[in-house]
Write a protein that holds these residues in place. Structure first.
Motif, PDB file in Angstrom:
ATOM      1  N   SER A 158       1.321  -4.946  -9.541  1.00  0.00           N
ATOM      2  CA  SER A 158       0.972  -5.825 -10.663  1.00  0.00           C
ATOM      3  C   SER A 158       0.413  -7.131 -10.101  1.00  0.00           C
ATOM      4  CB  SER A 158       2.218  -6.112 -11.502  1.00  0.00           C
ATOM      5  OG  SER A 158       3.136  -6.869 -10.729  1.00  0.00           O
ATOM      6  N   LYS A 159      -0.229  -7.909 -10.967  1.00  0.00           N
ATOM      7  CA  LYS A 159      -0.727  -9.218 -10.553  1.00  0.00           C
ATOM      8  C   LYS A 159       0.429 -10.090 -10.070  1.00  0.00           C
ATOM      9  CE  LYS A 159      -3.867 -12.713 -10.608  1.00  0.00           C
ATOM     10  NZ  LYS A 159      -4.482 -13.391 -11.734  1.00  0.00           N
ATOM     11  N   ASN A 160       1.529 -10.043 -10.800  1.00  0.00           N
ATOM     12  CA  ASN A 160       2.714 -10.823 -10.426  1.00  0.00           C
ATOM     13  C   ASN A 160       3.236 -10.425  -9.038  1.00  0.00           C
ATOM     14  OD1 ASN A 160       6.027 -10.933 -10.666  1.00  0.00           O
ATOM     15  ND2 ASN A 160       4.991 -12.714 -11.513  1.00  0.00           N
ATOM     16  N   PHE A 161       3.219  -9.139  -8.761  1.00  0.00           N
ATOM     17  CA  PHE A 161       3.671  -8.650  -7.455  1.00  0.00           C
ATOM     18  C   PHE A 161       2.718  -9.110  -6.352  1.00  0.00           C
ATOM     19  CE2 PHE A 161       4.290  -5.715  -4.000  1.00  0.00           C
ATOM     20  CZ  PHE A 161       5.654  -5.475  -3.995  1.00  0.00           C
ATOM     21  N   ALA A 162       1.411  -9.056  -6.633  1.00  0.00           N
ATOM     22  CA  ALA A 162       0.408  -9.516  -5.660  1.00  0.00           C
ATOM     23  C   ALA A 162       0.614 -11.002  -5.350  1.00  0.00           C
ATOM     24  CB  ALA A 162      -0.995  -9.268  -6.204  1.00  0.00           C
ATOM     25  N   ASP A 205      10.077 -10.077   5.468  1.00  0.00           N
ATOM     26  CA  ASP A 205       9.941 -10.402   4.041  1.00  0.00           C
ATOM     27  C   ASP A 205       9.069  -9.383   3.316  1.00  0.00           C
ATOM     28  OD1 ASP A 205      11.452 -12.636   4.560  1.00  0.00           O
ATOM     29  OD2 ASP A 205       9.773 -14.058   4.450  1.00  0.00           O
ATOM     30  N   GLU A 206       7.947  -9.011   3.932  1.00  0.00           N
ATOM     31  CA  GLU A 206       7.014  -8.098   3.266  1.00  0.00           C
ATOM     32  C   GLU A 206       7.590  -6.685   3.167  1.00  0.00           C
ATOM     33  OE1 GLU A 206       3.092 -10.727   4.542  1.00  0.00           O
ATOM     34  OE2 GLU A 206       3.374  -8.766   5.466  1.00  0.00           O
ATOM     35  N   ILE A 207       8.284  -6.227   4.203  1.00  0.00           N
ATOM     36  CA  ILE A 207       8.932  -4.907   4.131  1.00  0.00           C
ATOM     37  C   ILE A 207       9.950  -4.905   2.990  1.00  0.00           C
ATOM     38  CG2 ILE A 207      10.512  -3.328   5.336  1.00  0.00           C
ATOM     39  CD1 ILE A 207       9.015  -4.191   7.968  1.00  0.00           C
ATOM     40  N   LYS A 214       3.420 -12.586  -5.451  1.00  0.00           N
ATOM     41  CA  LYS A 214       4.593 -12.679  -4.564  1.00  0.00           C
ATOM     42  C   LYS A 214       4.204 -12.356  -3.130  1.00  0.00           C
ATOM     43  CE  LYS A 214       8.303 -11.615  -7.795  1.00  0.00           C
ATOM     44  NZ  LYS A 214       8.959 -10.446  -8.406  1.00  0.00           N
ATOM     45  N   HIS A 215       3.436 -11.278  -2.980  1.00  0.00           N
ATOM     46  CA  HIS A 215       3.030 -10.861  -1.632  1.00  0.00           C
ATOM     47  C   HIS A 215       2.251 -11.970  -0.917  1.00  0.00           C
ATOM     48  CE1 HIS A 215       1.472  -8.449   1.648  1.00  0.00           C
ATOM     49  NE2 HIS A 215       0.260  -8.864   1.336  1.00  0.00           N
ATOM     50  N   TYR A 216       1.363 -12.640  -1.653  1.00  0.00           N
ATOM     51  CA  TYR A 216       0.503 -13.667  -1.053  1.00  0.00           C
ATOM     52  C   TYR A 216       0.980 -15.091  -1.349  1.00  0.00           C
ATOM     53  CZ  TYR A 216      -3.192 -10.474   0.591  1.00  0.00           C
ATOM     54  OH  TYR A 216      -3.921  -9.524   1.278  1.00  0.00           O
ATOM     55  N   HIS A 217       2.292 -15.275  -1.623  1.00  0.00           N
ATOM     56  CA  HIS A 217       2.784 -16.587  -2.071  1.00  0.00           C
ATOM     57  C   HIS A 217       2.416 -17.725  -1.115  1.00  0.00           C
ATOM     58  CE1 HIS A 217       6.124 -15.306   0.548  1.00  0.00           C
ATOM     59  NE2 HIS A 217       6.308 -16.603   0.749  1.00  0.00           N
ATOM     60  N   ASP A 218       2.339 -17.424   0.183  1.00  0.00           N
ATOM     61  CA  ASP A 218       1.992 -18.462   1.169  1.00  0.00           C
ATOM     62  C   ASP A 218       0.614 -19.066   0.923  1.00  0.00           C
ATOM     63  OD1 ASP A 218       4.342 -18.163   2.529  1.00  0.00           O
ATOM     64  OD2 ASP A 218       3.482 -17.030   4.215  1.00  0.00           O
ATOM     65  N   LEU A 219      -0.245 -18.351   0.202  1.00  0.00           N
ATOM     66  CA  LEU A 219      -1.644 -18.773   0.025  1.00  0.00           C
ATOM     67  C   LEU A 219      -1.907 -19.356  -1.355  1.00  0.00           C
ATOM     68  CD1 LEU A 219      -3.282 -15.654   1.727  1.00  0.00           C
ATOM     69  CD2 LEU A 219      -3.040 -17.936   2.714  1.00  0.00           C
ATOM     70  N   PHE A 235      -6.991 -17.810  -4.028  1.00  0.00           N
ATOM     71  CA  PHE A 235      -5.716 -17.135  -4.317  1.00  0.00           C
ATOM     72  C   PHE A 235      -5.786 -16.236  -5.552  1.00  0.00           C
ATOM     73  CE2 PHE A 235      -1.440 -17.222  -6.379  1.00  0.00           C
ATOM     74  CZ  PHE A 235      -0.740 -16.499  -5.423  1.00  0.00           C
ATOM     75  N   ASN A 236      -6.328 -16.760  -6.648  1.00  0.00           N
ATOM     76  CA  ASN A 236      -6.347 -15.986  -7.892  1.00  0.00           C
ATOM     77  C   ASN A 236      -7.204 -14.727  -7.755  1.00  0.00           C
ATOM     78  OD1 ASN A 236      -5.541 -15.743 -10.742  1.00  0.00           O
ATOM     79  ND2 ASN A 236      -7.754 -15.970 -11.101  1.00  0.00           N
ATOM     80  N   GLY A 237      -8.389 -14.882  -7.181  1.00  0.00           N
ATOM     81  CA  GLY A 237      -9.273 -13.730  -6.978  1.00  0.00           C
ATOM     82  C   GLY A 237      -8.656 -12.709  -6.041  1.00  0.00           C
ATOM     83  N   LEU A 238      -7.971 -13.202  -5.025  1.00  0.00           N
ATOM     84  CA  LEU A 238      -7.309 -12.332  -4.052  1.00  0.00           C
ATOM     85  C   LEU A 238      -6.231 -11.488  -4.734  1.00  0.00           C
ATOM     86  CD1 LEU A 238      -6.721 -11.555  -1.046  1.00  0.00           C
ATOM     87  CD2 LEU A 238      -5.226 -13.567  -0.959  1.00  0.00           C
ATOM     88  N   CYS A 239      -5.438 -12.130  -5.595  1.00  0.00           N
ATOM     89  CA  CYS A 239      -4.356 -11.416  -6.282  1.00  0.00           C
ATOM     90  C   CYS A 239      -4.903 -10.459  -7.337  1.00  0.00           C
ATOM     91  CB  CYS A 239      -3.352 -12.399  -6.866  1.00  0.00           C
ATOM     92  SG  CYS A 239      -2.497 -13.338  -5.576  1.00  0.00           S
ATOM     93  N   ASP A 240      -5.982 -10.873  -8.023  1.00  0.00           N
ATOM     94  CA  ASP A 240      -6.663  -9.941  -8.950  1.00  0.00           C
ATOM     95  C   ASP A 240      -7.129  -8.707  -8.189  1.00  0.00           C
ATOM     96  OD1 ASP A 240      -6.478 -11.138 -11.430  1.00  0.00           O
ATOM     97  OD2 ASP A 240      -8.318 -12.324 -11.174  1.00  0.00           O
ATOM     98  N   PHE A 241      -7.714  -8.954  -7.028  1.00  0.00           N
ATOM     99  CA  PHE A 241      -8.241  -7.840  -6.233  1.00  0.00           C
ATOM    100  C   PHE A 241      -7.133  -6.908  -5.751  1.00  0.00           C
ATOM    101  CE2 PHE A 241      -9.353  -6.324  -1.896  1.00  0.00           C
ATOM    102  CZ  PHE A 241     -10.131  -5.269  -2.317  1.00  0.00           C
ATOM    103  N   LEU A 242      -6.058  -7.460  -5.193  1.00  0.00           N
ATOM    104  CA  LEU A 242      -4.981  -6.602  -4.663  1.00  0.00           C
ATOM    105  C   LEU A 242      -4.357  -5.745  -5.761  1.00  0.00           C
ATOM    106  CD1 LEU A 242      -3.530  -6.033  -1.878  1.00  0.00           C
ATOM    107  CD2 LEU A 242      -1.648  -7.399  -2.793  1.00  0.00           C
TER     108      LEU A 242
END
Ligand code: DAT
Ligand code: MG
Length: 151
Positions: free
Chosen positions: A43-47, A127-129, A49-54, A60-67
């Motif tokens: 989900s977007k929300n999960f993406a 963290d990612e695992i 979380k995965h990329y929270h550092d960025l 960031f928004n486009g990256l999370c939309d893409f993932l």
């Protein structure tokens, strides 16, 4: 051997471009061991979380939309030095700067479609695992070639 584990993901572009086997093959042939794998649409929300550092970065928004735009192949790979060497196999973030012979150097052209993710250090790997996998999804087993890989 000092075994460690890293989180590797084939992003939606890598999946759509039929590069799953090609990418897995590079880790497998090296001698690293696959201990978890699944295909999921995050989900977007999960993406996020995965990329929270960025989250402060303009992309960031486009990256999370893409993932979250399609299936991702999420994996955990195990081996001596796999976190750092996995990043070497992957190549530089921007495929224009990735060396030939690396996954991004050989198979991608632009930074926004660089086909693969890999943890950048021991803390992010852990963290990612934990974000992507439940403990029982990680499989402990001996590969019979290990004695030939490690001596
Ligand atoms: P990496 O994936 O090599 O660990 P990162 O963690 O700095 O790189 O960034 C995560 C992803 O964000 C990266 O794989 C692609 C995207 N990205 C990074 N820098 C970018 C930029 N300048 N423009 C667009 N997307 C970028
Ligand atoms: Mg990163």
């Amino acid at each position: 051997a000092e075994m460690e584990r890293t989180f590797i993901a084939i992003k939606p572009d890598g999946v759509q471009r039929s590069l799953i086997a090609e990418i897995i093959s590079r880790f497998e042939r090296k001698g690293f061991k696959l201990v978890a794998i699944k295909i999921v649409v995050p989900s977007k929300n999960f993406a996020e979380k995965h990329y929270h550092d960025l989250k402060e970065r303009p992309f960031f928004n486009g990256l999370c939309d893409f993932l979250s735009s399609g299936p991702v192949v999420a994996m955990v790979w195990e081996g001596e030095g796999v976190i750092k060497y996995g990043r070497k196999l992957i190549g530089a973030t921007d495929p224009q700067k990735s060396e030939p012979g690396t996954i991004r150097g050989d198979l991608a052209v632009v930074v926004g479609r660089n086909i693969i993710h890999g943890s950048d250090g021991p803390e992010t790997a852990k963290d990612e695992i934990n974000l992507w996998f439940k403990p029982e999804e990680l499989v402990n087993y001996t590969n019979n070639a290990e004695k030939w890989v490690y001596g």
